[in-house]
Design a protein around this motif. Structure first.
Motif, PDB file in Angstrom:
ATOM      1  N   THR A 218       0.712  -0.793  -0.063  1.00  0.00           N
ATOM      2  CA  THR A 218      -0.378  -0.159  -0.114  1.00  0.00           C
ATOM      3  C   THR A 218       0.340   1.200   0.035  1.00  0.00           C
ATOM      4  OG1 THR A 218      -1.520  -0.985   0.882  1.00  0.00           O
ATOM      5  CG2 THR A 218      -2.117   1.121   1.298  1.00  0.00           C
ATOM      6  N   ASP A 219       2.101   1.128   0.617  1.00  0.00           N
ATOM      7  CA  ASP A 219       2.626   1.828   0.902  1.00  0.00           C
ATOM      8  C   ASP A 219       3.117   2.666  -0.772  1.00  0.00           C
ATOM      9  OD1 ASP A 219       3.001   2.551   3.329  1.00  0.00           O
ATOM     10  OD2 ASP A 219       4.105   1.925   4.416  1.00  0.00           O
ATOM     11  N   MET A 220       3.477   2.001  -1.024  1.00  0.00           N
ATOM     12  CA  MET A 220       4.593   1.751  -2.283  1.00  0.00           C
ATOM     13  C   MET A 220       3.571   2.384  -3.458  1.00  0.00           C
ATOM     14  SD  MET A 220       7.349  -1.573  -3.310  1.00  0.00           S
ATOM     15  CE  MET A 220       8.231  -1.400  -2.181  1.00  0.00           C
ATOM     16  N   ARG A 221       2.442   1.526  -3.680  1.00  0.00           N
ATOM     17  CA  ARG A 221       1.282   2.451  -4.723  1.00  0.00           C
ATOM     18  C   ARG A 221       0.855   3.831  -4.809  1.00  0.00           C
ATOM     19  NH1 ARG A 221      -2.774  -2.922  -3.768  1.00  0.00           N
ATOM     20  NH2 ARG A 221      -1.206  -4.495  -5.176  1.00  0.00           N
ATOM     21  N   VAL A 222       1.087   3.863  -2.922  1.00  0.00           N
ATOM     22  CA  VAL A 222       0.900   5.878  -3.128  1.00  0.00           C
ATOM     23  C   VAL A 222       1.871   6.508  -3.361  1.00  0.00           C
ATOM     24  CG1 VAL A 222       0.745   7.400  -0.983  1.00  0.00           C
ATOM     25  CG2 VAL A 222      -1.122   5.483  -0.091  1.00  0.00           C
ATOM     26  N   GLU A 223       3.107   6.110  -3.456  1.00  0.00           N
ATOM     27  CA  GLU A 223       4.450   7.136  -3.516  1.00  0.00           C
ATOM     28  C   GLU A 223       4.040   6.838  -4.897  1.00  0.00           C
ATOM     29  OE1 GLU A 223       5.842   8.723  -2.023  1.00  0.00           O
ATOM     30  OE2 GLU A 223       5.093   8.676   0.069  1.00  0.00           O
ATOM     31  N   LEU A 224       3.981   5.572  -5.687  1.00  0.00           N
ATOM     32  CA  LEU A 224       3.859   5.195  -7.052  1.00  0.00           C
ATOM     33  C   LEU A 224       2.564   6.659  -7.757  1.00  0.00           C
ATOM     34  CD1 LEU A 224       4.749   1.672  -7.722  1.00  0.00           C
ATOM     35  CD2 LEU A 224       6.241   3.610  -8.328  1.00  0.00           C
ATOM     36  N   ASP A 225       1.425   7.086  -7.150  1.00  0.00           N
ATOM     37  CA  ASP A 225       1.119   7.399  -7.341  1.00  0.00           C
ATOM     38  C   ASP A 225       1.263   8.980  -7.055  1.00  0.00           C
ATOM     39  OD1 ASP A 225      -1.616   5.140  -8.147  1.00  0.00           O
ATOM     40  OD2 ASP A 225      -2.569   4.872  -6.126  1.00  0.00           O
ATOM     41  N   ALA A 227       4.147   9.984  -7.963  1.00  0.00           N
ATOM     42  CA  ALA A 227       4.783  10.582  -8.843  1.00  0.00           C
ATOM     43  C   ALA A 227       4.351  10.915 -10.189  1.00  0.00           C
ATOM     44  CB  ALA A 227       6.233  10.015  -9.010  1.00  0.00           C
ATOM     45  N   GLY A 228       3.016  10.403 -10.441  1.00  0.00           N
ATOM     46  CA  GLY A 228       2.523  10.183 -11.318  1.00  0.00           C
ATOM     47  C   GLY A 228       2.492   9.206 -12.433  1.00  0.00           C
ATOM     48  N   ILE A 229       2.783   7.772 -12.003  1.00  0.00           N
ATOM     49  CA  ILE A 229       3.606   6.175 -12.407  1.00  0.00           C
ATOM     50  C   ILE A 229       2.320   5.294 -12.109  1.00  0.00           C
ATOM     51  CG2 ILE A 229       5.350   4.729 -12.826  1.00  0.00           C
ATOM     52  CD1 ILE A 229       7.090   6.950 -11.160  1.00  0.00           C
ATOM     53  N   SER A 230       1.976   4.885 -13.711  1.00  0.00           N
ATOM     54  CA  SER A 230       0.945   3.999 -14.289  1.00  0.00           C
ATOM     55  C   SER A 230       1.654   2.485 -13.542  1.00  0.00           C
ATOM     56  CB  SER A 230      -0.006   3.379 -14.724  1.00  0.00           C
ATOM     57  OG  SER A 230      -0.708   3.143 -14.714  1.00  0.00           O
ATOM     58  N   ALA A 231       1.630   1.614 -11.950  1.00  0.00           N
ATOM     59  CA  ALA A 231       2.528   0.523 -12.280  1.00  0.00           C
ATOM     60  C   ALA A 231       1.414  -0.272 -10.880  1.00  0.00           C
ATOM     61  CB  ALA A 231       3.505   0.688 -11.422  1.00  0.00           C
ATOM     62  N   GLU A 232       1.675  -1.259 -11.018  1.00  0.00           N
ATOM     63  CA  GLU A 232       1.051  -2.575 -10.370  1.00  0.00           C
ATOM     64  C   GLU A 232       2.120  -3.543  -9.976  1.00  0.00           C
ATOM     65  OE1 GLU A 232      -0.361  -6.948 -10.768  1.00  0.00           O
ATOM     66  OE2 GLU A 232       0.149  -6.302 -12.361  1.00  0.00           O
ATOM     67  N   VAL A 233       2.276  -3.261  -7.523  1.00  0.00           N
ATOM     68  CA  VAL A 233       2.856  -3.622  -7.398  1.00  0.00           C
ATOM     69  C   VAL A 233       2.464  -5.042  -7.010  1.00  0.00           C
ATOM     70  CG1 VAL A 233       3.630  -2.800  -4.889  1.00  0.00           C
ATOM     71  CG2 VAL A 233       2.937  -1.079  -7.056  1.00  0.00           C
ATOM     72  N   MET A 234       3.273  -5.182  -6.649  1.00  0.00           N
ATOM     73  CA  MET A 234       3.244  -7.096  -5.783  1.00  0.00           C
ATOM     74  C   MET A 234       3.917  -7.788  -5.194  1.00  0.00           C
ATOM     75  SD  MET A 234       2.260  -9.294  -9.319  1.00  0.00           S
ATOM     76  CE  MET A 234       3.736  -8.753 -10.051  1.00  0.00           C
ATOM     77  N   GLY A 235       3.342  -8.095  -3.491  1.00  0.00           N
ATOM     78  CA  GLY A 235       4.480  -8.560  -2.927  1.00  0.00           C
ATOM     79  C   GLY A 235       4.585  -9.968  -1.827  1.00  0.00           C
ATOM     80  N   ARG A 236       5.461 -10.284  -1.103  1.00  0.00           N
ATOM     81  CA  ARG A 236       5.449 -11.944  -0.740  1.00  0.00           C
ATOM     82  C   ARG A 236       6.744 -11.731  -0.081  1.00  0.00           C
ATOM     83  NH1 ARG A 236       8.658 -15.752  -3.515  1.00  0.00           N
ATOM     84  NH2 ARG A 236      10.038 -14.981  -5.271  1.00  0.00           N
ATOM     85  N   ALA A 237       6.719 -13.264   0.992  1.00  0.00           N
ATOM     86  CA  ALA A 237       7.790 -13.770   1.871  1.00  0.00           C
ATOM     87  C   ALA A 237       8.314 -14.226   0.539  1.00  0.00           C
ATOM     88  CB  ALA A 237       6.832 -14.215   2.604  1.00  0.00           C
ATOM     89  N   ILE A 280      10.873   5.515  -5.675  1.00  0.00           N
ATOM     90  CA  ILE A 280      10.727   4.765  -4.305  1.00  0.00           C
ATOM     91  C   ILE A 280      11.941   5.370  -3.692  1.00  0.00           C
ATOM     92  CG2 ILE A 280      11.683   2.192  -3.497  1.00  0.00           C
ATOM     93  CD1 ILE A 280       9.122   1.568  -6.199  1.00  0.00           C
ATOM     94  N   HIS A 281      13.556   5.327  -3.662  1.00  0.00           N
ATOM     95  CA  HIS A 281      14.661   5.936  -3.122  1.00  0.00           C
ATOM     96  C   HIS A 281      14.392   6.949  -2.476  1.00  0.00           C
ATOM     97  CE1 HIS A 281      17.705   3.430  -5.040  1.00  0.00           C
ATOM     98  NE2 HIS A 281      16.788   2.298  -4.742  1.00  0.00           N
ATOM     99  N   GLN A 282      13.596   8.270  -3.275  1.00  0.00           N
ATOM    100  CA  GLN A 282      13.017   9.080  -2.397  1.00  0.00           C
ATOM    101  C   GLN A 282      12.359   9.116  -1.438  1.00  0.00           C
ATOM    102  OE1 GLN A 282      10.646  11.665  -5.583  1.00  0.00           O
ATOM    103  NE2 GLN A 282      12.962  12.615  -5.906  1.00  0.00           N
TER     104      GLN A 282
END
Length: 708
Positions: A218-225, A227-237, A280-282
């Motif tokens: 969720t945090d990554m999607r917020v940062e990408l949105d 920045a105006g970047i359309s992207a799919e984010v997936m995570g897993r252990a 992401i680095h920011q």
């Protein structure tokens, strides 16, 4: 169980124009051929090829590959023949099924030159159609998913084979998901306690910290949105085996590992990949030394992605992979991307790299005169390792297997540079030649006129190219000694068939074998690149020991019916005087094993295949090959003396292979044709009495359970 209609519907989802008639015919044919056969679990055998076909259909493979999966065991395990499959399904599918059968019967870790030759031929054959390999990988995947129904010893054997061969092969083909699943399934068998411990730690971690994956996603999607970047984010252990391997490499406990979660960001364009990296680095602090750009420097299997590790919530490290949709398809399916369909049409992915190019690049590294074992070694090294990228002082990139040394780097530049290598500087600092190189390092090779490779370099080098070049120079340096050894081996081979070795006979044999001169032929014999027996067979084909003795040897075993044929098992090489038992194989006769052979454990649950046998009484001919494992001092004349000792005992040396060469000793395997167990005892005693022999034993290889 998946039905024919279910499978056809699955194929139609990505290829509406599939040949449903041929798919259905293959399903029915496989069902009929495997009728009455059952798996260890008790299920009808047909459930296995159907499951393999289903896996390949989910990978969106073409009709021919899915049909091959349905038929892949028919030629080997049923009355079906190649001609029958070709007549019904066509030559393409018949060749694919035959290729899978050959892969199944292949012994990748064999010590035999003949097996290495077979591997070379088969490797080149499958390189022309990699779908054979894909079917075999899917076959192994289903076998590992259902391995629990097998005996524990068999589970361990299959799991080790999967970890050593099939999982790295899947990774080399770019199918990382399959590699990870194969590794985890094998890990569950080989170290279930460690795997369960890691799973329990994950459960405890989730109870203590909540759903970390969901929160970071969720945090990554917020940062990408933002920045105006359309992207799919997936995570897993990460998978338990991946965690375990990291724990072993870093020598750390689970609690000290931080990057146990992985995230993928799938963007629309390549430019968005770098924009996403910046966003992401920011937001999170990048971990130094954990950034890799495989978009600008793709892996040889076509893999492209940006890798970075950042400190996320609560200082927890997470690994992030950023790639486009096309890159993601290649990363997920690897070589299978070549057969991708969309709306019934083959679609070419511009990032997919044809593995045939990788195979051709590998074979191009090998000179025409190199032996087959060198090829086998090079293939394994190149196929089962990841790569590192190092730089020359001029900035050129050199790709090497992980674990490579400056010696490998030098030979990768040029054979002359490698042979003249005296030292190396890595990132400006002088380092030993055995230093393991790391990604991104700059390497400078220090050369000197008159420098030549040392025998110890064989153990330091990792790449097949370097090892082969070093062996060639050492072989040339030892040429005179090898010629003397070869002459002695040839003399014994001639005497064993009642002939006298003459220069004229040697010249005639060299011409007939298209070898440039007698010295070259003798050097190859002394260097164990060919057998002295080959010379005798060339000049006197009627005197070859195995030609006339096979019929007589066939009557040496008592307990077979008149229509049964037999062969000695290669794993234990039984000889008259030893207790024996037979294992029946449909269409292949009876395989004769020594009663204490470890390979018999594979048939404990199949008593109907066991046949009580014994050797016929009386004198036997010396036609039963036994392999002896010898360690001898590296002194002039020792090997010739050993060969003479064996000949004096009335035994024939049919083959000889060096398996280790050191400055002070040789270790070799010698195939000796014997009459019985007493004859074996006399030969071993005579060899052991020589002061230059430090070890002699009977070589037995449980992995060689085939017949010879």
């Amino acid at each position: 169980m998946t039905t024919a209609d279910d499978l056809i519907d699955l194929v139609r989802t990505y290829n509406p124009r599939c040949n449903d008639t041929l798919l259905r015919r293959a399903f029915v044919f496989g069902d009929e051929m495997h009728a009455g056969q059952f798996r260890h679990s008790g299920e009808p055998y047909i459930t296995h090829p159907v499951a393999v076909a289903e896996t390949l259909a989910k990978m969106q493979m073409d009709d021919a590959t899915v049909i091959t999966a349905l038929l892949h065991d028919t030629i080997e395990d049923t009355p079906a023949t190649f001609a029958q499959v070709e007549e019904i399904f066509g030559r393409e599918i018949a060749d694919l099924v035959d290729g899978v059968t050959k892969l199944t019967n292949l012994q990748l870790n064999s010590r035999e030159t003949k097996e290495a030759e077979n591997f070379r031929k088969l490797f080149m054959a499958t390189s022309r159609d990699l779908r054979v390999t894909l079917v075999k990988l899917a076959d192994r995947l289903h076998n590992m998913r259902t391995i629990r129904s097998m005996k524990p010893e068999k589970q361990a054997q299959k799991a080790r084979e999967t970890m050593d061969i099939y999982a790295p092969l899947a990774g080399r083909m770019g199918m990382q998901w399959m590699r990870e699943e194969l590794e985890d399934l094998a890990f569950r068998v080989l170290n279930s306690e460690a795997r369960n411990s890691i799973l329990r730690r994950f459960i405890k971690l989730r109870q203590d910290a909540g759903d970390v994956v969901s929160r970071i996603t969720t945090d990554m999607r917020v940062e990408l949105d933002r920045a105006g970047i359309s992207a799919e984010v997936m995570g897993r252990a990460k998978k338990p085996y991946s965690i375990w391997r990291k724990m072993q490499e870093k020598d750390q406990g689970f609690s000290r590992l931080s990057d146990i979660y992985g995230f993928r960001v799938i963007t629309a364009t390549e430019a968005d990949c770098y924009r996403a990296l910046g966003a992401i680095h920011q937001r999170w602090r990048a971990v130094p030394g954990r950034f890799k750009d495989y978009i600008s420097q793709p892996k040889t299997n076509g893999y492209r992605s940006i890798h970075t590790t950042v400190s996320g919530r609560d200082g927890r490290r997470v690994e992030v992979q950023i790639r486009t949709r096309e890159m993601h398809e290649v990363a997920e399916t690897g070589v299978a991307a070549h057969w991708s369909y969309k709306n019934g049409e083959r679609v070419e992915n511009r990032f997919a790299v044809d593995p045939v190019k990788w195979i051709n690049a590998l074979t191009d590294q090998l000179e025409d005169d190199e032996d087959h074992n060198a090829f086998l070694e090079a293939v394994k090294l190149e196929m089962y390792t990841d790569q590192v990228f190092c730089f020359t002082p001029k900035g050129d990139v050199i790709k090497l297997p992980r674990g490579a040394t400056p010696i490998d780097f030098a030979y990768a530049i040029h054979t002359r540079i490698g042979s003249m290598c005296q030292g190396a500087r890595v990132d400006g600092l002088r380092v030993p030649l055995w230093t393991r190189l790391k990604n991104g390092q700059s390497v400078e090779i220090i050369t000197a006129q008159g420098q030549t490779p040392q025998s110890t370099w064989i153990d330091i080098a990792v790449t097949g190219r370097a090892k082969t070049a070093i062996r060639k120079v050492l072989r040339d340096q030892n040429r005179e000694r090898f010629i003397r050894l070869g002459r002695e081996l040839a003399r014994v081979a001639f005497e064993n068939v009642g002939k006298r070795m003459t220069e004229q006979a040697l010249r005639t044999a060299a011409r007939a074998m298209t070898i440039e001169g007698v010295d070259e032929m003798l050097s190859q014999i002394g260097g164990a690149e060919m057998s002295a027996r080959d010379i005798v067979a060339t000049l006197y084909p009627d005197l070859r020991p195995r030609e006339g003795d096979e019929v007589e040897a066939a009557h040496a075993v008592v307990g077979l019916t008149s229509d049964q044929t037999h062969q000695r098992a290669l794993c234990c090489q039984p000889v008259p005087g030893e207790r024996i038992v037979g294992i029946a194989f449909r269409g292949q006769g009876v395989r004769v094993h020594a009663i204490d052979c470890a390979a018999l454990a594979d048939y404990e649950d199949q008593p109907e295949r066991w046949i009580d046998l014994r050797w016929e009484d009386g004198q036997h001919r010396p036609v039963h090959t036994v392999t002896l494992d010898l360690s001898i001092t590296n002194d002039a004349g020792v090997l010739g003396r050993i060969c003479t000792l064996i000949g004096e005992q009335g035994a024939n040396i049919s083959d000889l292979k060096f398996i280790d060469r050191k400055p002070d000793y040789f270790r070799l395997l010698v195939d000796v044709d014997l009459r019985d167990v007493d004859h074996l005892h006399r030969v071993r005693t005579a060899i052991s009495a020589d002061s230059s022999v430090s070890h002699v034993s009977r070589h037995r290889d449980p992995g060689q359970s085939g017949a010879g």
